[in-house]
Design a protein around this motif. Structure first.
Motif: not given
Length: 353
Positions: A86, A89-90, A199, A201, A227, A230, A233, A255-256
């Motif tokens: 995974t 975080v960007s 999450d 996805y 996220q 991404q 996501q 941020s999980h």
């Protein structure tokens, strides 16, 4: 402007709702968080991030040492990590490919919305017994193994589970609807249950959504706000499509990360900051929160309670019934690839017997 409006209308209520000691620390950092919320970029132009002052960003990124005094260690049976591949975080900007004012998929962003009022701490003396199912991913297993594989339900198995529940007369509501029912003292329709997918996805849209829609079902999709953007996501456009079809986008933190080891400042970023990002992407402030790994303790629950619009928060497992007093620690039923449809129906039927 959004941050100014929020600070004038809800700051005093926020102070009153947070427990003594911890509450003061949270209040001191709300101002910085509001500045961050007002600086969120539009969907798709860049990966979502909080544009906070440098001194606040450094403070918010720090966390207490795991295992410190008063901080419980995670238990193995409660812990469900994201897959090893995974992406982190960007905060690096991406190049927009659409006209100014549109996201990366060329959808116009939703209009800005004001933060809702804080939810009252007290509510009706009312008890519900609504089963809440906890899913993570619905997709072809594709050879995964270990902990990751335990989170994946194939489309075929998911379809069989939904077929069995529909045939048994069960119907869905979202966590937001459940929260409203608790707040108003309203009994939902008989044999109501909730489907949650953690999450955020993209396969929740690709695989789960068509199956849910074919059964007339809806679900609450808990997304990790930091996220969003991404590739793996849910995209902003897909989240808005889910909402338009009656589904709900819930807050699964920024941020999980285990919230039990965070500073008060970081907790505000993970709760209020995440809700603000989701509202900016979807146009609706989340009504529901899901603790990362299903783990919580009083300070993290207090931070969730201080987040405008949040009615309920879910954990993993547990046996409490749904009441307003328990609204921030509502239990769920974990569903996996080995959950037989007949056994799932029997489990839910136990709620009405």
């Amino acid at each position: 402007m959004l941050g100014v409006i929020i600070s004038r209308t809800s700051l005093s209520a926020r102070r009153a709702s947070i427990r003594a000691g911890f509450g003061m620390a949270l209040v001191l950092c709300v101002g910085a968080t509001l500045v961050a919320a007002s600086s969120f970029r539009q969907p798709g132009v860049s990966a979502p991030s909080i544009a906070a002052p440098s001194e606040y960003a450094a403070l918010a990124s720090s966390a207490a040492t795991p295992g410190a005094a008063g901080t419980p260690e995670p238990t193995t049976e409660q812990w469900h990590p994201l897959p090893a591949d995974t992406p982190a975080v960007s905060t690096s900007p991406t190049t927009a490919t659409c006209a100014p004012g549109f996201d990366s998929e060329c959808y116009a962003p939703p209009p800005p919305t004001l933060a809702p009022a804080l939810v009252p701490a007290s509510g009706p003396a009312f008890t519900l017994r609504v089963p809440i199912l906890e899913y993570h991913r619905v997709k072809p297993p594709a050879g995964e193994s270990g902990d990751v594989a335990s989170l994946i339900v194939s489309p075929e198995i998911f379809t069989a589970q939904m077929d069995a529940l529909s045939a048994a007369g069960w119907q869905t509501i979202t966590m937001g609807q459940l929260g409203d029912d608790l707040r108003l003292g309203v009994q939902p329709p008989p044999k109501s249950f909730v489907i949650t997918l953690d999450d955020g996805y993209e396969d929740g849209y690709q695989y789960a959504f068509p199956i849910l829609r074919s059964h007339g079902f809806v679900a609450t999709f808990f997304v990790i706000a930091g996220q969003i953007g991404q590739a793996w996501q849910l995209s902003p456009a897909h989240m808005r499509e889910l909402v338009a079809a009656g589904n709900e986008i819930g807050n699964h933190s920024m941020s999980h990360t285990d919230m039990r080891v965070m500073t008060p400042e970081r907790l505000i970023r993970e709760t209020y900051g995440a809700s603000a990002i989701i509202a900016g992407q979807v146009g609706i402030w989340p009504k529901s929160f899901c603790y990362p790994m299903g783990l919580t303790y009083p300070p993290s629950s207090a931070a969730v309670a201080a987040t405008p619009g949040i009615l309920t928060a879910v954990i993993q497992g547990g046996s409490k019934r749904e009441t307003w007093a328990n609204r921030l620690e509502i239990p769920r039923i974990r569903v996996g690839p080995g959950t037989y449809p007949a056994n799932l129906v029997a489990r839910l039927n136990g709620y009405v017997s």
